[in-house]
Write a protein that holds these residues in place. Structure first.
Motif, PDB file in Angstrom:
ATOM      1  N   ALA A  88       0.822  -1.220   0.000  1.00 13.03           N
ATOM      2  CA  ALA A  88       0.000   0.000   0.000  1.00 13.03           C
ATOM      3  C   ALA A  88       0.852   1.265   0.000  1.00 13.03           C
ATOM      4  CB  ALA A  88      -0.935   0.001   1.203  1.00 13.03           C
ATOM      5  N   ALA A  89       2.076   1.163   0.502  1.00 11.10           N
ATOM      6  CA  ALA A  89       2.943   2.347   0.553  1.00 11.10           C
ATOM      7  C   ALA A  89       3.271   2.864  -0.843  1.00 11.10           C
ATOM      8  CB  ALA A  89       4.226   2.012   1.313  1.00 11.10           C
ATOM      9  N   THR A  90       3.225   1.966  -1.846  1.00 15.01           N
ATOM     10  CA  THR A  90       3.560   2.395  -3.213  1.00 15.01           C
ATOM     11  C   THR A  90       2.435   2.167  -4.214  1.00 15.01           C
ATOM     12  OG1 THR A  90       4.677   0.259  -3.454  1.00 15.01           O
ATOM     13  CG2 THR A  90       6.072   2.165  -3.007  1.00 15.01           C
ATOM     14  N   HIS A  91       1.293   1.636  -3.745  1.00 13.94           N
ATOM     15  CA  HIS A  91       0.167   1.366  -4.654  1.00 13.94           C
ATOM     16  C   HIS A  91      -1.104   1.924  -4.025  1.00 13.94           C
ATOM     17  CE1 HIS A  91       3.209  -1.552  -5.844  1.00 13.94           C
ATOM     18  NE2 HIS A  91       2.608  -1.617  -7.031  1.00 13.94           N
ATOM     19  N   ALA A  92      -1.671   2.953  -4.651  1.00 13.58           N
ATOM     20  CA  ALA A  92      -2.818   3.643  -4.058  1.00 13.58           C
ATOM     21  C   ALA A  92      -4.016   2.715  -3.878  1.00 13.58           C
ATOM     22  CB  ALA A  92      -3.203   4.833  -4.923  1.00 13.58           C
ATOM     23  N   SER A  93      -4.136   1.688  -4.724  1.00 15.32           N
ATOM     24  CA  SER A  93      -5.288   0.788  -4.611  1.00 15.32           C
ATOM     25  C   SER A  93      -5.142  -0.145  -3.415  1.00 15.32           C
ATOM     26  CB  SER A  93      -5.429  -0.035  -5.879  1.00 15.32           C
ATOM     27  OG  SER A  93      -4.382  -0.987  -5.937  1.00 15.32           O
ATOM     28  N   ALA A  94      -3.884  -0.475  -3.070  1.00  9.96           N
ATOM     29  CA  ALA A  94      -3.554  -1.289  -1.906  1.00  9.96           C
ATOM     30  C   ALA A  94      -4.075  -2.722  -1.961  1.00  9.96           C
ATOM     31  CB  ALA A  94      -4.038  -0.636  -0.605  1.00  9.96           C
ATOM     32  N   GLY A  95      -4.636  -3.135  -3.094  1.00 17.79           N
ATOM     33  CA  GLY A  95      -5.296  -4.442  -3.136  1.00 17.79           C
ATOM     34  C   GLY A  95      -4.433  -5.554  -3.712  1.00 17.79           C
ATOM     35  N   ILE A  96      -4.369  -6.668  -3.026  1.00 13.92           N
ATOM     36  CA  ILE A  96      -3.738  -7.877  -3.569  1.00 13.92           C
ATOM     37  C   ILE A  96      -4.828  -8.930  -3.771  1.00 13.92           C
ATOM     38  CG2 ILE A  96      -2.049  -9.705  -3.176  1.00 13.92           C
ATOM     39  CD1 ILE A  96      -0.391  -7.770  -1.523  1.00 13.92           C
ATOM     40  N   ALA A  97      -5.058  -9.259  -5.045  1.00 17.80           N
ATOM     41  CA  ALA A  97      -6.033 -10.301  -5.369  1.00 17.80           C
ATOM     42  C   ALA A  97      -5.417 -11.651  -5.073  1.00 17.80           C
ATOM     43  CB  ALA A  97      -6.422 -10.221  -6.839  1.00 17.80           C
ATOM     44  N   ALA A  98      -6.142 -12.503  -4.363  1.00 22.39           N
ATOM     45  CA  ALA A  98      -5.566 -13.807  -4.042  1.00 22.39           C
ATOM     46  C   ALA A  98      -6.641 -14.855  -3.801  1.00 22.39           C
ATOM     47  CB  ALA A  98      -4.671 -13.714  -2.806  1.00 22.39           C
ATOM     48  N   PRO A  99      -6.682 -15.852  -4.663  1.00 26.13           N
ATOM     49  CA  PRO A  99      -7.455 -17.057  -4.335  1.00 26.13           C
ATOM     50  C   PRO A  99      -6.567 -17.971  -3.509  1.00 26.13           C
ATOM     51  CG  PRO A  99      -6.482 -17.325  -6.486  1.00 26.13           C
ATOM     52  CD  PRO A  99      -5.991 -15.990  -5.955  1.00 26.13           C
ATOM     53  N   SER A 100      -7.105 -19.053  -3.024  1.00 19.43           N
ATOM     54  CA  SER A 100      -6.278 -20.045  -2.355  1.00 19.43           C
ATOM     55  C   SER A 100      -5.213 -20.551  -3.336  1.00 19.43           C
ATOM     56  CB  SER A 100      -7.138 -21.195  -1.850  1.00 19.43           C
ATOM     57  OG  SER A 100      -7.975 -21.692  -2.890  1.00 19.43           O
ATOM     58  N   ALA A 101      -4.014 -20.821  -2.819  1.00 15.04           N
ATOM     59  CA  ALA A 101      -2.864 -21.115  -3.676  1.00 15.04           C
ATOM     60  C   ALA A 101      -2.774 -22.603  -4.025  1.00 15.04           C
ATOM     61  CB  ALA A 101      -1.578 -20.641  -3.004  1.00 15.04           C
ATOM     62  N   ASN A 102      -3.863 -23.120  -4.571  1.00 18.95           N
ATOM     63  CA  ASN A 102      -3.905 -24.511  -5.017  1.00 18.95           C
ATOM     64  C   ASN A 102      -4.366 -24.545  -6.457  1.00 18.95           C
ATOM     65  OD1 ASN A 102      -6.446 -23.686  -3.317  1.00 18.95           O
ATOM     66  ND2 ASN A 102      -7.188 -25.057  -4.933  1.00 18.95           N
ATOM     67  N   ARG A 103      -4.122 -25.666  -7.116  1.00 23.86           N
ATOM     68  CA  ARG A 103      -4.698 -25.839  -8.442  1.00 23.86           C
ATOM     69  C   ARG A 103      -6.215 -25.949  -8.308  1.00 23.86           C
ATOM     70  NH1 ARG A 103      -1.724 -30.826  -9.786  1.00 23.86           N
ATOM     71  NH2 ARG A 103      -1.138 -30.642  -7.597  1.00 23.86           N
ATOM     72  N   PHE A 104      -6.932 -25.535  -9.365  1.00 25.39           N
ATOM     73  CA  PHE A 104      -8.387 -25.423  -9.315  1.00 25.39           C
ATOM     74  C   PHE A 104      -9.048 -26.733  -8.862  1.00 25.39           C
ATOM     75  CE2 PHE A 104     -12.576 -25.502 -11.500  1.00 25.39           C
ATOM     76  CZ  PHE A 104     -13.149 -24.473 -10.781  1.00 25.39           C
ATOM     77  N   GLY A 105      -9.927 -26.611  -7.868  1.00 23.22           N
ATOM     78  CA  GLY A 105     -10.699 -27.762  -7.411  1.00 23.22           C
ATOM     79  C   GLY A 105      -9.999 -28.614  -6.366  1.00 23.22           C
ATOM     80  N   ARG A 106      -8.714 -28.345  -6.136  1.00 23.93           N
ATOM     81  CA  ARG A 106      -7.949 -29.191  -5.214  1.00 23.93           C
ATOM     82  C   ARG A 106      -7.994 -28.652  -3.785  1.00 23.93           C
ATOM     83  NH1 ARG A 106      -4.093 -32.312  -6.608  1.00 23.93           N
ATOM     84  NH2 ARG A 106      -4.790 -33.185  -4.646  1.00 23.93           N
ATOM     85  N   ILE A 107      -7.262 -29.338  -2.901  1.00 21.99           N
ATOM     86  CA  ILE A 107      -7.260 -28.969  -1.488  1.00 21.99           C
ATOM     87  C   ILE A 107      -6.473 -27.677  -1.284  1.00 21.99           C
ATOM     88  CG2 ILE A 107      -6.629 -29.776   0.815  1.00 21.99           C
ATOM     89  CD1 ILE A 107      -6.491 -32.640  -0.436  1.00 21.99           C
ATOM     90  N   SER A 108      -7.041 -26.763  -0.508  1.00 17.38           N
ATOM     91  CA  SER A 108      -6.344 -25.504  -0.224  1.00 17.38           C
ATOM     92  C   SER A 108      -5.104 -25.767   0.622  1.00 17.38           C
ATOM     93  CB  SER A 108      -7.272 -24.544   0.522  1.00 17.38           C
ATOM     94  OG  SER A 108      -8.367 -24.176  -0.283  1.00 17.38           O
ATOM     95  N   PRO A 109      -4.020 -25.007   0.377  1.00 17.87           N
ATOM     96  CA  PRO A 109      -2.772 -25.196   1.121  1.00 17.87           C
ATOM     97  C   PRO A 109      -2.792 -24.482   2.463  1.00 17.87           C
ATOM     98  CG  PRO A 109      -2.457 -23.548  -0.584  1.00 17.87           C
ATOM     99  CD  PRO A 109      -3.894 -23.984  -0.672  1.00 17.87           C
TER     100      PRO A 109
END
Ligand code: TXA
Ligand code: MG
Length: 325
Positions: free
Chosen positions: A128-149
């Motif tokens: 946020a200090a360098t990006h006015a939108s401050a947003g980080i888009a993030a789904p769970s870091a797994n392949r689609f349909g699999r178990i979330s890490p």
């Protein structure tokens, strides 16, 4: 897990360059990209193999950034943010016109959350200090349909070759994905159950929120009937049928692994028998790691002792039903 300022600096540089960074949250690990950069967001979908019309959650460093992303914000949103952020709750709100379709899946709403993990918050604040939108888009870091890490090692296993950096924040405290509540319409509605249940939400809202029933084409990818799923088939079996069921399977030569919370292993039963805590929070904390472990054991079937059908277990029940679908 110690917070490494050099890693945070590196993560922000990568995000700024449009790269993907995996980071820990208190629920599960997220696969992050600059939410205001559609080309970066597109890399999330490519890495996960996720359909492009499935919207992503935008993570923010604090509630003060909500107005950058959302409009017509109801008082209920501020009340819930005050009560539960930073924490495992995602609010669906009407989006600002500029918010990229890549993030929202083309919908007129956006999902926002302030995560309650020190590494996630440090990353978001530095970003946020360098990006006015401050947003980080993030789904769970797994392949689609699999178990979330729920650990950095799980992310490495799922997406190691597709992500520029994995920030290690240890094991996730909650262990299942955030509660999602839709505040963009007349009545608040829970789209995905989670650690923060309807009763707690109701205390803040002044009335018990509705809960979305099963649906066809989902606006919430976690609401697909089959999701959070191991590659090994999964069956949910009532506690009173568990021993008989396993005996029959054994006689049929089926190799089973068992995930139980009440029934201890018996003589002659499968040696792969994992006990999870007999309370919903403890069970949720350990669930995905246990499923992932059993999924690696070359079994024919993962048999899960079905937890009680009570409101306290509803978020766990939801994930188990999808794992078994
Ligand atoms: O705990 C969590 O929520 C984790 C961590 C990383 O924050 N994230 C997560 O992301 O579970 P994902 O993409 O696996 O699930 C987010 C869900 C998706 O099912 C998506 O459809 C839903 O949020 N979602 C996002 N924006 C939405 C919107 N505008 N309307 C309805 N659902 C939305
Ligand atoms: Mg997910």
């Amino acid at each position: 897990m110690a917070l490494d300022p050099a890693q945070i600096t590196r993560a922000v540089a990568l995000l700024t360059a449009g790269e993907l960074v995996a980071f820990p949250t208190e629920t599960v690990y997220g696969l992050g990209a600059d939410a205001a950069n559609p080309a970066a967001v597109a890399k999330i979908f490519a890495a996960k193999g996720r359909p492009a019309d499935h919207p992503l959650i935008v993570h923010l460093p604090g509630a003060t950034w909500v107005e950058r992303w959302a409009r017509d914000i109801p008082q209920a949103a501020w009340d819930l943010a005050e009560a539960f952020w930073p924490g495992p709750l995602t609010l669906i709100l009407k989006k600002q016109a500029w918010v990229p379709d890549a993030v929202t899946g083309g919908q007129d709403t956006v999902g926002l959350r302030v995560p309650g993990h020190p590494v996630a918050l440090a990353l978001l604040q530095a970003f946020a200090a360098t990006h006015a939108s401050a947003g980080i888009a993030a789904p769970s870091a797994n392949r689609f349909g699999r178990i979330s890490p729920t650990s950095a090692a799980h992310v490495q296993e799922e997406l190691g070759d597709k992500v520029a950096l994995i920030l290690d924040g240890g094991a996730c405290q909650v262990g299942i994905e955030s509660t999602i509540i839709d505040l963009s319409r007349e009545q608040p509605e829970i789209l995905r159950p989670g650690h923060i249940g309807p009763v707690l939400l109701g205390e803040v809202l002044g009335e018990l929120p509705a809960q979305q029933q099963s649906q066809g084409a989902p606006r919430v990818s976690g609401s697909l009937a089959s999701h959070y799923a191991p590659l090994t088939p999964v069956r949910l079996i009532a506690p009173e049928r568990l021993l008989d069921f396993l005996t029959l399977e054994r006689h049929a030569g089926i190799r089973c692994g068992v995930l139980a919370y009440d029934q201890p292993p018996q003589a002659g039963m499968p040696h792969l028998w994992q006990m999870l805590p007999a309370n919903p929070a403890g069970y949720a904390h350990d669930l995905y790691a246990a499923l992932r472990h059993l999924d690696h054991q070359q079994l024919d079937l993962i048999v899960i002792e079905a937890p009680p059908d009570t409101p306290a277990w509803s978020a766990v029940q939801d994930r188990l039903r999808r794992a078994a679908a």
